[in-house]
Design a protein around this motif. Structure first.
Motif, PDB file in Angstrom:
ATOM      1  N   VAL A 154      15.583 -22.759  24.900  1.00 11.87           N
ATOM      2  CA  VAL A 154      15.853 -21.182  24.024  1.00 11.87           C
ATOM      3  C   VAL A 154      14.619 -20.762  25.215  1.00 11.87           C
ATOM      4  O   VAL A 154      13.486 -20.741  24.992  1.00 11.87           O
ATOM      5  N   VAL A 202      14.397 -26.205  21.082  1.00 12.24           N
ATOM      6  CA  VAL A 202      14.587 -26.675  19.459  1.00 12.24           C
ATOM      7  C   VAL A 202      15.692 -27.913  19.564  1.00 12.24           C
ATOM      8  O   VAL A 202      16.527 -27.903  19.378  1.00 12.24           O
ATOM      9  N   GLY A 209      21.172 -23.498   9.781  1.00 10.42           N
ATOM     10  CA  GLY A 209      20.561 -23.945  10.599  1.00 10.42           C
ATOM     11  C   GLY A 209      19.582 -25.318  10.486  1.00 10.42           C
ATOM     12  O   GLY A 209      19.239 -25.649  11.257  1.00 10.42           O
ATOM     13  N   GLY A 230      21.382 -27.815  11.117  1.00  7.78           N
ATOM     14  CA  GLY A 230      22.178 -28.750  12.270  1.00  7.78           C
ATOM     15  C   GLY A 230      23.846 -29.035  12.043  1.00  7.78           C
ATOM     16  O   GLY A 230      24.489 -29.821  13.130  1.00  7.78           O
ATOM     17  N   LYS A 231      24.163 -28.929  10.907  1.00  6.90           N
ATOM     18  CA  LYS A 231      25.491 -29.004  10.812  1.00  6.90           C
ATOM     19  C   LYS A 231      26.274 -28.945  12.208  1.00  6.90           C
ATOM     20  O   LYS A 231      26.957 -29.623  12.451  1.00  6.90           O
ATOM     21  N   SER A 232      27.075 -27.981  12.449  1.00 12.27           N
ATOM     22  CA  SER A 232      27.759 -27.335  13.961  1.00 12.27           C
ATOM     23  C   SER A 232      27.329 -28.237  15.086  1.00 12.27           C
ATOM     24  O   SER A 232      27.877 -28.298  15.546  1.00 12.27           O
ATOM     25  N   THR A 233      25.983 -28.369  15.546  1.00  8.13           N
ATOM     26  CA  THR A 233      25.340 -28.892  16.337  1.00  8.13           C
ATOM     27  C   THR A 233      25.908 -29.874  16.197  1.00  8.13           C
ATOM     28  O   THR A 233      26.296 -31.244  17.248  1.00  8.13           O
TER      29      THR A 233
HETATM   30  N1  ATP Z   1      23.070 -22.624  21.621  1.00 11.98           N
HETATM   31  C1  ATP Z   1      21.693 -22.495  20.763  1.00 11.98           C
HETATM   32  N2  ATP Z   1      20.974 -22.267  21.617  1.00 11.98           N
HETATM   33  C2  ATP Z   1      19.942 -22.358  20.856  1.00 11.98           C
HETATM   34  N3  ATP Z   1      19.253 -22.584  19.528  1.00 11.98           N
HETATM   35  C3  ATP Z   1      20.633 -23.231  19.092  1.00 11.98           C
HETATM   36  C4  ATP Z   1      21.735 -22.679  19.109  1.00 11.98           C
HETATM   37  N4  ATP Z   1      23.291 -23.367  19.174  1.00 11.98           N
HETATM   38  C5  ATP Z   1      22.201 -23.878  17.315  1.00 11.98           C
HETATM   39  N5  ATP Z   1      20.898 -23.580  17.806  1.00 11.98           N
HETATM   40  C6  ATP Z   1      19.520 -23.682  16.704  1.00 11.98           C
HETATM   41  O1  ATP Z   1      20.208 -25.199  16.142  1.00 11.98           O
HETATM   42  C7  ATP Z   1      19.839 -24.934  15.088  1.00 11.98           C
HETATM   43  C8  ATP Z   1      20.635 -26.078  14.226  1.00 11.98           C
HETATM   44  O2  ATP Z   1      22.018 -24.967  14.804  1.00 11.98           O
HETATM   45  P1  ATP Z   1      22.790 -25.204  13.584  1.00 11.98           P
HETATM   46  O3  ATP Z   1      24.203 -24.343  13.879  1.00 11.98           O
HETATM   47  O4  ATP Z   1      23.688 -26.446  14.259  1.00 11.98           O
HETATM   48  O5  ATP Z   1      23.230 -25.441  12.337  1.00 11.98           O
HETATM   49  P2  ATP Z   1      23.994 -24.988  11.023  1.00 11.98           P
HETATM   50  O6  ATP Z   1      23.388 -26.129  10.101  1.00 11.98           O
HETATM   51  O7  ATP Z   1      25.610 -25.066  11.803  1.00 11.98           O
HETATM   52  O8  ATP Z   1      23.970 -23.444  10.459  1.00 11.98           O
HETATM   53  P3  ATP Z   1      24.931 -22.556   9.578  1.00 11.98           P
HETATM   54  O9  ATP Z   1      24.821 -23.239   8.017  1.00 11.98           O
HETATM   55  O10 ATP Z   1      23.938 -21.809   9.633  1.00 11.98           O
HETATM   56  O11 ATP Z   1      26.106 -22.432  10.700  1.00 11.98           O
HETATM   57  C9  ATP Z   1      19.286 -24.200  15.180  1.00 11.98           C
HETATM   58  O12 ATP Z   1      17.869 -23.597  14.571  1.00 11.98           O
HETATM   59  C10 ATP Z   1      19.850 -23.331  15.659  1.00 11.98           C
HETATM   60  O13 ATP Z   1      19.169 -22.302  15.837  1.00 11.98           O
END
Ligand code: ATP
Length: 316
Positions: free
Chosen positions: A82, A112, A135, A137-140
């Motif tokens: 980032v 991150v 945040g 990490g599920k979507s990632t």
């Molecule tokens: N494109 C990106 N660029 C930089 N950081 C990211 C990006 N996408 C996610 N993150 C960071 O990675 C971490 C995990 O995010 P992620 O979206 O995977 O979480 P999540 O569990 O799906 O969240 P939510 O339930 O809010 O959707 C967070 O700290 C977020 O800020």
């Protein structure tokens, strides 16, 4: 089986003929039950306690129709770089430019670590819910399984090309719903004839009024767009389908239809991942739940036990 994110460090023990593939990082029974850890952060880190104070919980992955593994996630790490847009203005500059002013030209990189060493094996017929706070990490993790983000370390092996269905999934906003159905179908590997043959079913499943299909997608509400995306994706059988929050934007009736469709996909020997903050959705559609916290896998097991532990720990 294809490797989504190859890494020189990625390795996994596989047995494609017998089915039983050992999950290298998250075995059926493992480690000590703890929530929450009271030890000081430094000491706790040594014992494998995550930054949130949560530790891997003893768990047993439910026995299901686990004949064949479909996805193997092996010690997966995903990081994002980032860049801040500029340095905060300070001193005299701050007074001049205001508190929100930034000094252009200085780009500081910050890393991150979104997924930190997650391992598990998914089997055909599994519907796996991913739960965790914002945040975590599920979507990632889903995007890494779908091959949309690269792994920093570790690897994902998948038997088929995973299809990611998310609220942000790409649709051509300036094109009509009808055009998007055709493009979406082609993108999923259907021939034009197949798309045409399935067109009516797709529209009917979406529950959208026919006239809306002539309008550009940008005129659709979030829920309408999500319905159409789900309907397109659900019109073909997927060996691996990842659904990120798409189920929570439709209305109750559409939610029920989607849940039924997910069950059908499972019966067709597919593996479905569902990311949702709506725990009832997870309970109704999944046979297994992964609880992620700060990029780590805290628990992998049957729906009731994981949801119970998660709600207890998070007060959800
Ligand atoms: N494109 C990106 N660029 C930089 N950081 C990211 C990006 N996408 C996610 N993150 C960071 O990675 C971490 C995990 O995010 P992620 O979206 O995977 O979480 P999540 O569990 O799906 O969240 P939510 O339930 O809010 O959707 C967070 O700290 C977020 O800020």
């Amino acid at each position: 089986m294809t490797e989504q994110n190859s890494s020189p460090n990625g390795s996994v023990a596989t047995d494609w003929n017998g089915g039983a593939v050992e999950n290298t990082g998250q075995d059926a029974t493992q480690e000590v039950p703890v929530v929450p850890a009271k030890a000081p952060a430094k000491k706790a880190a040594k014992k494998g306690v995550g930054p949130s104070g949560l530790k891997k919980i003893k768990t047993r992955v439910p026995v299901g129709p686990r004949e064949r593994p479909t996805v193997i996630v092996d010690n997966l790490h995903v990081t994002y770089k980032v860049y801040a847009t500029g340095k905060s203005a300070s001193g005299r500059n701050a007074e001049k430019k205001g508190l929100l002013a930034r000094t252009p030209g200085i780009r500081r990189a910050h890393e991150v670590h979104a997924v930190r060493g997650i391992s598990f094996t998914a089997y055909e017929g599994d519907a796996i819910g991913l739960v965790g706070t914002n945040g975590s990490g599920k979507s990632t993790l889903c995007q890494a399984i779908a091959g949309l983000v690269p792994s920093k370390r570790g690897a994902v092996y998948s038997e088929a090309n995973p299809t990611m269905l998310g609220v942000g999934a790409a649709m051509m906003n300036d094109l009509s719903g009808e055009r998007n159905v055709i493009l979406g179908g082609l993108a999923l590997g259907m021939s034009l004839e197949e798309v045409k043959a399935k067109y009516d079913d797709i529209v009917e499943f979406s529950g959208l009024k026919r006239e809306f299909l002539d309008y550009p997608m940008r005129t659709y509400s979030q829920g309408m767009g999500a319905r159409l995306r789900f309907s397109i994706a659900a019109s073909v059988s997927h060996q691996v389908l990842l659904i990120d929050e798409a189920l929570s934007v439709g209305d109750r009736l559409f939610g029920q239809r989607s849940e039924e469709r997910i069950r059908k996909l499972r019966e067709e020997a597919g593996t479905v991942f569902v990311v949702s903050h709506a725990l009832p959705t997870i309970t109704k559609t999944c046979n297994r739940v992964l609880w992620i916290d700060q990029g780590k896998l805290i628990m992998d097991g049957g729906v009731d036990e994981v949801i119970e532990a998660y709600t207890e720990a998070e007060g959800a």
